[in-house]
Every structure is written in structure tokens, then in C-alpha cells.
Scaffold this active site. Structure first.
Site: not given
Ligand code: HEM
Ligand code: NAG
Ligand code: NAG
Length: 325
Positions: A69, A97, A194
Site C-alpha cells: 500500500h 487502508n 495472499h
Molecule cells: C490486485 C491486487 C490486490 C488486491 C485487489 C488485494 C486486495 C486485498 C484485500 C481486499 C485484502 C483483505 C484486507 C482485509 O480484509 O483486511 C488483502 C489482504 C492482504 N493483501 Fe492484498 N491485494 C492485492 C495485492 C496484494 C499485494 C501485491 C500484496 C503484497 C505483496 C498484498 C498483500 C496482502 C496481505 C499480506 C494481506 C493480508 C493482510 C493481513 O493479514 O492483515 N496484496 N488484499
């Protein structure tokens, strides 16, 4: 026609100037930037991350998402860390965020660094180094992180323009390519993030019933998962539980995410689409088949993401939550 060409030339001129500028900026970053000015900097970051991980296994997910982010808005300049004030709503308070975590951990690392070498290590480099250390603890590869970033002076909620969980693969690809990242980088980074994190129900519960007005759940989601999440997410609008984005090896940094989405066990719509869309399906099956390939591609992609920069103006913040006075 001539006029059109003139415009085209000017546009191309501006684009190539911009590219050179961006390249010269990112080449200013170097591995070991603090070797002289703060020789212990990388050790200090690692120690605090390791210590915090013992108390909280979700630290790697928090940092990896924060890094993503941060880099996607104004480049990797720690603009995500700035607190809102009465006259500025900062990035961290933009809708997308809402659930980014780890701010207290960054504060802790910054405090330790300020004790060792005041005003030397940028908050932007702290996020990048801490992410590297956390990924490694979670089972991911170790890698060298170029440093020397400066902290940005601007953080605006209105500029947050991240890809959403209901984007198509093509839309997501456009968002990544606007930041110089390829489709391959995207598939690798999404799987890396993910494979260890969680998602809250509000981001995927539209898939559980009457998906896009069809009257049925999303047919591309495994039926047992639909049932499980219908129970989890329930119908109480006041609670918003979460579940693992990788339903198998949830805390381990591995390529299992790709196997899961190939079994219709993706959580977000974009996760599932990655395995189904012809743009990305082949990349997904290659990554699912080869963990070493995933790890090597990840290192390249995360270093590339960490090099996204928007300008060289900036400072070394004293407090990561505030621009210096
Ligand atoms: C099209 C690209 C992406 C979309 C639409 C997306 C969307 C999301 C969403 C909606 C969540 C859930 C957040 C929540 O419920 O709190 C999430 C979690 C997460 N995303 Fe993505 N994401 C994308 C790409 C990425 C990338 C590139 C990374 C890092 C390299 C990333 C790392 C994470 C991580 C680590 C979580 C878990 C956060 C936690 O456990 O607190 N995401 N993402
Ligand atoms: C979980 O992962 C293991 C390998 O790590 C695999 O053998 C197993 O089939 C997976 N289970 C599910 C439900 O996907
Ligand atoms: C936790 C947090 O900061 N949530 C904010 C996310 O963004 C929305 C919309 O700007 C705010 O209303 C929340 O307070």
C-alpha cells in the site's frame, strides 16, 4: 496530421524524460546504503521484527501489505505512515487502508534506530527492510534490499488508488503496469501477499449468495467453502470476521496459494480470477508447480516494487507519523 505528430513527439519526449528520471532515481538506491552512517541499522530492524513475531505470528502479513500500500501510492516513501491532522486526511484513513496494520511496530523500530543513529534511517527504508525480515521468518527467501529512500512530505487519502478485490485480472494488470510492474510481477506478488494474510468478510461475502444478481453463490467458489464462510460471515452487519486467504498453509510463505486457487479455493474474487483468466492461468499453474521458481520470481518482483519512486524530494522523518517541522 502534422499537429498530431507534434503532440505525439512531445508526449513521447515527456514520457522518455520521465522514464530516465525514474530510472536515475531508483539507481540512487543501493544495497548497504547505511553501512557507514548507521552500520547496525539492518540488524536493529531484524531484531525488533523477530522479537515482535514471537508475540504475533501475523506480523509478516501486516508488513507485506503495508509495503504494498505504501509503494502503490506516491511510491515507497512511507506516506502510508502519516497520521491525519485537522486539515489533512492522510492515506491511512482512505477506505482501502482501513485494515492496514503494523504502525506500532514501525514506531518501535524507528525508536530503536533513533537511539542508535538519530535522523539517519528513513521510515520508507524501515518498511522495506522490516518486510524483508518478516517474509524470511515466515519461510520466504532472504534477499538484499536496496536502501536510501527518503520519506515523502505528502499523504492524501484522496490519492489512494489501489486495485480492488472485485477487479478483473485485466484491470488489476493495468494498475500494476502503471507502476512499472508486469503481469508476472503481479501474479507473483499477489500470491506472496495472499499466502500469509487474512481477508475480512466484507471483501468477499458478495460471493456467498446472489453473486452479481445470479441468485446463486459464485459458481467458481468451492461449495464447502461457500458453506463454511456463510456460517462465518453470518448476517450480523455489526461484525466483520476474517479468514485466511490461503486456507491450507495459512502462516507459511509458500506457493500453496496457487494450488488453492486452482482448486476453486480462492477467497477474494481477484484471487479466483487469477487461476481462471486466460491472461494469468498459465503463470498460476507454473507457480503452483514450482516453489523455487516462485521464490526467485518473488525476490525480483518485490525489489522492483520497492523501487517505485515518485520524486527525490523528501526527508528523514524523526517520527514516522509526522512530517518534520
Ligand atoms: C490486485 C491486487 C490486490 C488486491 C485487489 C488485494 C486486495 C486485498 C484485500 C481486499 C485484502 C483483505 C484486507 C482485509 O480484509 O483486511 C488483502 C489482504 C492482504 N493483501 Fe492484498 N491485494 C492485492 C495485492 C496484494 C499485494 C501485491 C500484496 C503484497 C505483496 C498484498 C498483500 C496482502 C496481505 C499480506 C494481506 C493480508 C493482510 C493481513 O493479514 O492483515 N496484496 N488484499
Ligand atoms: C494442503 O497442502 C498439502 C501440501 O502442503 C497438500 O498435500 C494437501 O492436499 C493440501 N490440502 C488441501 C485441502 O488443499
Ligand atoms: C481504521 C481506519 O482508519 N479506518 C478509516 C478508513 O477509511 C474510512 C473512509 O475514509 C474512514 O471512515 C475510517 O475511519
Amino acid at each position: 496530421m502534422a499537429r498530431f505528430h507534434k503532440h505525439l513527439n512531445i508526449t513521447l519526449g515527456i514520457i522518455s524524460w520521465f522514464l530516465c528520471f525514474a530510472i536515475s532515481l531508483s539507481s540512487a538506491l543501493q544495497v548497504g546504503f547505511y553501512t557507514k552512517s548507521c552500520p547496525n541499522a539492518e540488524n536493529i530492524v531484524r531484531q525488533v521484527v523477530q522479537q515482535q513475531y514471537k508475540a504475533d505470528r501475523t506480523v509478516p502479513a501486516a508488513l507485506l501489505r503495508m509495503h504494498f500500500h505504501d509503494c502503490f501510492v506516491r511510491g515507497c516513501d512511507a506516506s502510508i505512515l502519516i497520521d491525519s491532522t485537522s486539515d489533512n486526511q492522510a492515506e491511512k484513513d482512505a477506505g482501502a487502508n482501513g485494515s492496514v496494520r503494523g504502525y506500532e511496530l514501525i514506531d518501535k523500530i524507528k525508536a530503536a534506530l533513533e537511539r542508535a543513529c538519530p535522523q539517519k534511517v528513513s521510515c520508507a527504508d524501515i518498511i522495506t527492510l522490516a518486510t524483508r525480515d518478516a517474509v524470511y521468518i515466515a519461510g520466504g527467501p532472504n534477499y538484499n534490499v536496496p536502501t536510501g529512500r527518503r520519506d515523502g512530505l505528502i499523504s492524501r487519502a484522496s490519492e489512494v488508488n489501489l486495485p480492488g478485490p472485485r477487479f478483473t485480472v485485466l484491470q488489476a494488470q493495468q494498475s500494476f503496469s502503471a507502476r512499472g510492474l508486469s503481469l508476472n510481477d503481479m501474479v507473483v506478488l499477489l500470491g506472496a501477499g495472499h499466502t500469509i494474510g487474512v481477508a475480512h468478510c466484507n471483501f468477499f461475502k458478495d460471493r456467498l449468495s446472489n453473486f452479481q444478481g445470479t441468485g446463486t453463490p459464485d459458481r467458481t467458489m468451492d461449495k464447502a467453502l461457500v458453506k463454511k464462510f456463510s456460517g462465518l460471515c453470518g448476517s450480523n452487519p455489526n461484525v466483520n470476521p476474517s479468514t485466511f486467504l490461503d486456507q491450507n498453509t495459512s502462516f507459511v510463505f509458500d506457493n500453496e496459494y496457487y494450488n488453492q486457487i486452482r482448486k476453486n479455493r480462492g477467497i477474494l474474487q481477484i484471487d479466483q480470477e487469477l487461476a481462471l483468466d486466460s491472461l494469468s492461468a498459465k503463470l498460476v499453474s507454473n507457480l503452483a508447480a514450482n516453489n523455487n521458481n516462485f521464490r526467485q520470481s518473488f525476490v525480483k518482483a518485490i525489489v522492483k516494487m520497492g523501487n517505485i519512486q515518485q520524486g527525490n524530494a523528501g526527508e528523514i522523518r524523526e517520527n514516522c507519523r509526522r512530517i518534520n517541522y
